[in-house]
Write a protein that holds these residues in place. Structure first.
Motif, PDB file in Angstrom:
ATOM      1  N   ASN A  64       0.832  -1.203   0.000  1.00  0.00           N
ATOM      2  CA  ASN A  64       0.000   0.000   0.000  1.00  0.00           C
ATOM      3  C   ASN A  64       0.865   1.251   0.000  1.00  0.00           C
ATOM      4  N   ASP A  65       0.269   2.366  -0.410  1.00  0.00           N
ATOM      5  CA  ASP A  65       0.850   3.656  -0.103  1.00  0.00           C
ATOM      6  C   ASP A  65       0.726   3.812   1.412  1.00  0.00           C
ATOM      7  N   PRO A  66       1.816   4.130   2.116  1.00  0.00           N
ATOM      8  CA  PRO A  66       1.737   4.240   3.583  1.00  0.00           C
ATOM      9  C   PRO A  66       0.609   5.129   4.077  1.00  0.00           C
ATOM     10  N   SER A  67       0.306   6.194   3.349  1.00  0.00           N
ATOM     11  CA  SER A  67      -0.726   7.124   3.798  1.00  0.00           C
ATOM     12  C   SER A  67      -2.115   6.490   3.821  1.00  0.00           C
ATOM     13  N   GLU A  68      -2.282   5.352   3.147  1.00  0.00           N
ATOM     14  CA  GLU A  68      -3.578   4.681   3.122  1.00  0.00           C
ATOM     15  C   GLU A  68      -3.850   3.909   4.411  1.00  0.00           C
ATOM     16  N   ILE A 125      17.224   9.260   3.265  1.00  0.00           N
ATOM     17  CA  ILE A 125      17.528   7.851   3.525  1.00  0.00           C
ATOM     18  C   ILE A 125      19.022   7.629   3.741  1.00  0.00           C
ATOM     19  N   GLY A 126      19.848   8.312   2.956  1.00  0.00           N
ATOM     20  CA  GLY A 126      21.295   8.125   3.070  1.00  0.00           C
ATOM     21  C   GLY A 126      21.870   8.564   4.398  1.00  0.00           C
ATOM     22  N   SER A 127      21.171   9.447   5.104  1.00  0.00           N
ATOM     23  CA  SER A 127      21.683   9.951   6.380  1.00  0.00           C
ATOM     24  C   SER A 127      21.185   9.145   7.579  1.00  0.00           C
ATOM     25  N   TYR A 181      10.126   1.466   2.392  1.00  0.00           N
ATOM     26  CA  TYR A 181       8.967   1.963   3.143  1.00  0.00           C
ATOM     27  C   TYR A 181       9.175   3.412   3.557  1.00  0.00           C
ATOM     28  N   LEU A 182      10.321   3.719   4.138  1.00  0.00           N
ATOM     29  CA  LEU A 182      10.570   5.076   4.608  1.00  0.00           C
ATOM     30  C   LEU A 182      10.618   6.075   3.454  1.00  0.00           C
ATOM     31  N   SER A 183      11.097   5.640   2.299  1.00  0.00           N
ATOM     32  CA  SER A 183      11.093   6.520   1.117  1.00  0.00           C
ATOM     33  C   SER A 183       9.661   6.869   0.731  1.00  0.00           C
ATOM     34  N   LYS A 184       8.797   5.859   0.702  1.00  0.00           N
ATOM     35  CA  LYS A 184       7.392   6.101   0.369  1.00  0.00           C
ATOM     36  C   LYS A 184       6.698   6.934   1.441  1.00  0.00           C
TER      37      LYS A 184
END
Length: 240
Positions: free
Chosen positions: A21-25, A62-64, A52-55
């Motif tokens: 899913n889109d996380p916001s859903e 993410i790189g940090s 997941y965190l990117s979405k």
């Protein structure tokens, strides 16, 4: 000896989508917003957590972020070492592969470590396939038990199914269990071969997804249905 909470961070239990899913859903907005304040994560699988965190809105950072794995391959001494992640007041987010962390999930070991060392544990709201399956099943929601994964070997699994059926018949308690997706149809086959025709079985697959399949029928009815579950996340519920 237990450590106190002075200058220690908190353990934040971060839910994730059950499916693609889109996380916001499925994840509340306040939980997604909280992710921006966390820089250290303990996760079941780094690649999945990154995706997941990117979405979820952290694509540019993410790189940090700092990631540590906790899964069936993580050695006990590594897990014990994770207590240092909380030094200096650092909050740590725990993410499992799907749904709520620490339920039928190796992340429970980090939660236990936190309690043992006086670290504050904060659960965030998110989707639970177990509870959504139960509430959708029409089975007894007043008394139920989660039995986790049943044995992988056929005869051992059948023996366990018979035991759960007898327990359910004696107590009226709904029995909830799960299976690795590629063994879903083997599980259903064993249920139909060893349980009584009148026993009610609910199968809840791909919960929260557009193609979710949630159905409760008796074993006798399931036998006539010719249902194939396929390789997708599923929860099984039984009430004899």
């Amino acid at each position: 000896m237990e450590r106190n909470q002075e200058n220690k961070g908190r353990l934040l239990l971060i839910p994730s989508p059950i499916g693609d899913n889109d996380p916001s859903e499925v994840i509340p907005a306040h939980v997604l917003n909280s992710l921006h304040d966390i820089n250290v994560f303990v996760v079941e699988e780094i690649r999945t957590a990154r995706r997941y965190l990117s979405k979820a809105g952290l694509k540019g950072r993410i790189g940090s972020l700092e990631f540590h794995e906790l899964n069936e391959h993580t050695r006990p001494e590594e897990i014990e070492g994770y207590i240092s992640l909380f030094d200096g007041g650092t909050d740590v987010g725990l993410i499992s592969e799907a749904g709520l962390p620490a339920v039928a999930d190796p992340g429970a070991q980090l939660v236990e470590l936190a309690h043992r060392n006086g670290i504050k544990v904060i659960p965030f709201t998110g989707p639970s396939s177990l509870m959504m399956a139960l509430m959708s099943s029409g089975l007894n929601g007043q008394s139920f038990a989660f039995c986790g994964y049943l044995p992988a070997k056929t005869e051992d699994r059948k023996s366990r199914l018979r035991t759960l059926e007898k327990l359910s018949a004696a107590t009226g308690q709904t029995q909830i269990f799960i299976e690795t997706p590629y063994r879903n149809d083997s599980m259903l086959k064993d249920i139909l071969s060893c349980c009584h025709d009148g026993t009610r079985i609910c199968i809840a697959a791909d919960v929260t997804m557009p193609d979710a399949f949630i159905r409760t029928m008796t074993v006798g009815q399931w036998k006539k249905s010719g249902t194939v579950i396929g390789k997708r996340p599923a929860v099984f519920l039984m009430l004899a």
